[in-house]
Design a protein around this motif. Structure first.
Motif, PDB file in Angstrom:
ATOM      1  N   CYS A   1     -13.926  -1.563   5.372  1.00 43.68           N
ATOM      2  CA  CYS A   1     -12.943  -2.578   5.006  1.00 43.68           C
ATOM      3  C   CYS A   1     -13.240  -2.952   3.563  1.00 43.68           C
ATOM      4  O   CYS A   1     -14.387  -3.274   3.226  1.00 43.68           O
ATOM      5  CB  CYS A   1     -13.055  -3.792   5.921  1.00 43.68           C
ATOM      6  SG  CYS A   1     -11.963  -5.138   5.417  1.00 43.68           S
ATOM      7  N   LYS A   2     -12.222  -2.875   2.715  1.00 45.14           N
ATOM      8  CA  LYS A   2     -12.417  -3.187   1.292  1.00 45.14           C
ATOM      9  C   LYS A   2     -11.572  -4.386   0.918  1.00 45.14           C
ATOM     10  O   LYS A   2     -10.352  -4.384   1.100  1.00 45.14           O
ATOM     11  CB  LYS A   2     -12.025  -1.983   0.434  1.00 45.14           C
ATOM     12  CG  LYS A   2     -12.884  -0.764   0.746  1.00 45.14           C
ATOM     13  CD  LYS A   2     -12.766   0.318  -0.296  1.00 45.14           C
ATOM     14  CE  LYS A   2     -13.734   1.442   0.091  1.00 45.14           C
ATOM     15  NZ  LYS A   2     -14.075   2.354  -0.951  1.00 45.14           N
TER      16      LYS A   2
ATOM     17  N   LYS B   1     -10.302  -6.836  -2.041  1.00 43.35           N
ATOM     18  CA  LYS B   1     -10.133  -6.957  -3.501  1.00 43.35           C
ATOM     19  C   LYS B   1      -9.840  -8.423  -3.813  1.00 43.35           C
ATOM     20  O   LYS B   1      -8.846  -8.974  -3.325  1.00 43.35           O
ATOM     21  CB  LYS B   1      -8.959  -6.082  -3.952  1.00 43.35           C
ATOM     22  CG  LYS B   1      -8.795  -6.004  -5.451  1.00 43.35           C
ATOM     23  CD  LYS B   1      -9.686  -4.897  -6.000  1.00 43.35           C
ATOM     24  CE  LYS B   1      -9.827  -4.993  -7.503  1.00 43.35           C
ATOM     25  NZ  LYS B   1     -11.071  -4.370  -7.966  1.00 43.35           N
TER      26      LYS B   1
ATOM     27  N   GLU C   1     -17.078  -4.892   0.214  1.00 44.78           N
ATOM     28  CA  GLU C   1     -16.717  -3.897   1.219  1.00 44.78           C
ATOM     29  C   GLU C   1     -17.784  -3.852   2.287  1.00 44.78           C
ATOM     30  O   GLU C   1     -18.963  -4.073   2.023  1.00 44.78           O
ATOM     31  CB  GLU C   1     -16.496  -2.517   0.598  1.00 44.78           C
ATOM     32  CG  GLU C   1     -17.692  -1.971  -0.146  1.00 44.78           C
ATOM     33  CD  GLU C   1     -17.394  -0.625  -0.803  1.00 44.78           C
ATOM     34  OE1 GLU C   1     -16.217  -0.217  -0.884  1.00 44.78           O
ATOM     35  OE2 GLU C   1     -18.360   0.025  -1.225  1.00 44.78           O
TER      36      GLU C   1
ATOM     37  N   LYS D   1      -6.448  -5.603  11.420  1.00 46.19           N
ATOM     38  CA  LYS D   1      -5.464  -5.589  10.327  1.00 46.19           C
ATOM     39  C   LYS D   1      -4.537  -6.796  10.404  1.00 46.19           C
ATOM     40  O   LYS D   1      -4.173  -7.390   9.375  1.00 46.19           O
ATOM     41  CB  LYS D   1      -4.630  -4.301  10.393  1.00 46.19           C
ATOM     42  CG  LYS D   1      -5.361  -3.070   9.932  1.00 46.19           C
ATOM     43  CD  LYS D   1      -4.425  -1.857  10.013  1.00 46.19           C
ATOM     44  CE  LYS D   1      -5.088  -0.619   9.439  1.00 46.19           C
ATOM     45  NZ  LYS D   1      -4.264   0.588   9.643  1.00 46.19           N
TER      46      LYS D   1
ATOM     47  N   ARG E   1      -3.885  -9.656   7.615  1.00 47.09           N
ATOM     48  CA  ARG E   1      -2.559 -10.007   7.060  1.00 47.09           C
ATOM     49  C   ARG E   1      -2.333 -11.519   7.023  1.00 47.09           C
ATOM     50  O   ARG E   1      -1.550 -12.012   6.218  1.00 47.09           O
ATOM     51  CB  ARG E   1      -1.446  -9.302   7.853  1.00 47.09           C
ATOM     52  CG  ARG E   1      -1.308  -7.816   7.498  1.00 47.09           C
ATOM     53  CD  ARG E   1       0.004  -7.237   7.996  1.00 47.09           C
ATOM     54  NE  ARG E   1       0.080  -7.173   9.453  1.00 47.09           N
ATOM     55  CZ  ARG E   1      -0.354  -6.128  10.190  1.00 47.09           C
ATOM     56  NH1 ARG E   1      -0.860  -5.068   9.593  1.00 47.09           N
ATOM     57  NH2 ARG E   1      -0.251  -6.165  11.491  1.00 47.09           N
TER      58      ARG E   1
ATOM     59  N   GLU F   1      -3.935 -12.608   3.667  1.00 47.12           N
ATOM     60  CA  GLU F   1      -3.459 -12.026   2.412  1.00 47.12           C
ATOM     61  C   GLU F   1      -2.466 -12.881   1.633  1.00 47.12           C
ATOM     62  O   GLU F   1      -2.528 -12.896   0.391  1.00 47.12           O
ATOM     63  CB  GLU F   1      -2.881 -10.626   2.658  1.00 47.12           C
ATOM     64  CG  GLU F   1      -3.988  -9.567   2.688  1.00 47.12           C
ATOM     65  CD  GLU F   1      -3.453  -8.153   2.784  1.00 47.12           C
ATOM     66  OE1 GLU F   1      -2.454  -7.931   3.500  1.00 47.12           O
ATOM     67  OE2 GLU F   1      -4.041  -7.275   2.134  1.00 47.12           O
TER      68      GLU F   1
ATOM     69  N   GLY G   1      -6.162  -8.179  -2.065  1.00 47.68           N
ATOM     70  CA  GLY G   1      -5.745  -7.739  -0.731  1.00 47.68           C
ATOM     71  C   GLY G   1      -6.903  -7.165   0.065  1.00 47.68           C
ATOM     72  O   GLY G   1      -8.043  -7.100  -0.404  1.00 47.68           O
TER      73      GLY G   1
ATOM     74  N   GLU H   1      -8.002  -3.905   2.652  1.00 47.52           N
ATOM     75  CA  GLU H   1      -7.622  -2.544   3.036  1.00 47.52           C
ATOM     76  C   GLU H   1      -8.618  -2.021   4.073  1.00 47.52           C
ATOM     77  O   GLU H   1      -9.820  -2.241   3.947  1.00 47.52           O
ATOM     78  CB  GLU H   1      -7.676  -1.677   1.770  1.00 47.52           C
ATOM     79  CG  GLU H   1      -7.120  -0.294   1.924  1.00 47.52           C
ATOM     80  CD  GLU H   1      -7.413   0.570   0.686  1.00 47.52           C
ATOM     81  OE1 GLU H   1      -6.993   1.726   0.697  1.00 47.52           O
ATOM     82  OE2 GLU H   1      -8.079   0.092  -0.264  1.00 47.52           O
TER      83      GLU H   1
ATOM     84  N   ILE I   1     -10.017   1.490   5.864  1.00 43.15           N
ATOM     85  CA  ILE I   1     -10.052   2.944   5.705  1.00 43.15           C
ATOM     86  C   ILE I   1     -10.821   3.531   6.885  1.00 43.15           C
ATOM     87  O   ILE I   1     -12.003   3.242   7.071  1.00 43.15           O
ATOM     88  CB  ILE I   1     -10.737   3.327   4.379  1.00 43.15           C
ATOM     89  CG1 ILE I   1      -9.911   2.767   3.211  1.00 43.15           C
ATOM     90  CG2 ILE I   1     -10.900   4.834   4.250  1.00 43.15           C
ATOM     91  CD1 ILE I   1     -10.719   2.473   1.984  1.00 43.15           C
TER      92      ILE I   1
END
Ligand SMILES: [Zn+2]
Length: 384
Positions: free
Chosen positions: A180-181, A183, A251, A275, A279, A282, A293, A295, A297
């Motif tokens: 999980c990243k 930013k 991360e 996720k 949201r 965010e 945000g 993300e 992966i």
């Protein structure tokens, strides 16, 4: 050296760690198989440096059996080997070398069984399905498994030759792992509300992961697994530059393990919950900067192995191996990837389950011989 130990020594000598190319080994395997009339199909990775290899013996019709193994092994650096890991040596009835147990011993058994299998009057095919990149999260086998599932020669059973000391394992947990990243927006820490603190946001996501972990205890249980429920955790995190700069990046690595018998795609549902939570965070982040945000992966997905639904197949394999009860395996294998293609799968292999990834990894030569006899008897089921 007997035939199988010789074959295994040759395989080990390829030093086929996941990071390298497995093509030299595949070329050699094809050469060994060619005189027996096996049809070879390759499923290359995007770099063209690795491939899965599907070898088919007998008529290309539905049914028959598939023997599955991975060609790659884990590295040996930093491990206390008492001699060169890539030069097989035999001591006290054991063959020692990297991959002997996990799971090149099984590949050698397949090749050693080949002359006898090829001599049978096969009415159903026998497939060898040799994958790459298993040790980095079972990422290499998917194309081959999907192809065979849709090929019109779907086997009735896949035997995954991971180490079970020739017991029958009919279940294991699955896994979904990734990063999980977060930013954020950096700035002076005297003004936290002007910026987005990626470390603080990551902490909120991790708190949600802790809640998911608690909920998993109340989810599906599989009594023979330890623990019987699914789990999720974070074991790695990095973020921030300095104590008085609002952290721009953070991360963390998450891993979940899904218990057998869970509804299909339970792992993806958990990822969706993570996720969905992200949201909710965010909008506040993006009000400060649209670049901020969260993300997710996915690095790898290993579906759980659920017990075969056909009790006759399990009975047949217990009889063929001369064992009484199926086991639940602790680690993941490629088995669940075959079952997702509608191919029942069981894990049966010659190695000792304490040996994978260990220094001085070994396999009992007697186990290799038992495995060859098992493959031969299973081959008889393709003649009727
Ligand atoms: Zn393995």
């Amino acid at each position: 050296m007997t035939d199988v130990t010789d074959l295994l020594a040759r395989i080990i000598a390829f030093r086929n760690i996941s990071a390298g190319s497995n093509l030299p080994m595949l070329d050699w395997i094809e050469e060994v198989a060619r005189p027996y009339g096996m049809t070879a199909r390759r499923f290359p990775d995007p770099t063209g440096q690795k491939a899965s290899l599907l070898l088919t013996l007998g008529p290309e019709v539905p049914g028959g059996v598939l023997f599955s193994g991975h060609t790659d092994v884990v590295p040996c650096e930093g491990q206390a080997w008492s001699a060169d890991p890539w030069t097989a040596r035999v001591e006290n009835g054991r063959l020692i070398g990297r991959g002997s147990s996990d799971m090149q011993g099984f590949l050698a058994c397949c090749l050693a069984a080949l002359p006898a299998l090829a001599a049978k009057k096969l009415t159903r095919p026998i497939h060898f399905a040799f994958s790459y990149d298993e040790e980095v999260g079972c990422t290499g086998v998917w194309d081959m498994a999907k192809w065979i599932g849709a090929s019109g020669m779907k086997p009735r059973l896949a035997v995954i030759g991971e180490p079970t000391e020739m017991h029958v394992a009919n279940a294991h947990k699955g896994g979904l792992i990734g990063w999980c990243k977060v930013k954020g927006v950096p700035g002076h820490s005297s003004q936290p509300d002007k910026y987005v603190n990626a470390v603080m946001i990551a902490a909120e996501v991790i708190a949600e992961i802790n809640r998911i972990r608690d909920d998993m205890r109340d989810g599906p249980h599989y009594a023979a697994a330890t623990p019987p429920w699914s789990t999720i955790q974070v074991n790695q995190i990095r973020g921030g530059l300095h104590g008085n700069i609002v952290a721009e990046d953070c991360e963390f690595f998450w891993e979940m393990r899904i218990t057998p018998g869970s509804p299909p795609d339970s792992d993806l549902a958990v990822l969706e919950r993570m996720k969905a939570f992200a949201r909710t965070l965010e909008p506040a982040m993006k009000r400060i900067s649209p670049e901020a945000g969260i993300e997710f992966i996915v690095q790898a997905r290993i579906p759980p192995l659920n017990p075969v639904s056909d009790p006759a197949i399990l009975r047949e394999m217990l009889d063929l191996t001369g064992t009484q009860q199926p086991l639940t395996k602790s680690g993941g294998t490629e088995a669940g990837i075959f079952t997702l293609q509608g191919i029942p799968a069981l894990v049966i292999g010659p190695g000792d389950n304490s040996q994978p990834h260990q220094p001085d990894e070994y396999v009992e030569i007697a186990m290799l011989e038992r495995c060859i006899a098992f493959l031969d008897r299973l081959g008889d089921s393709c003649t009727a």
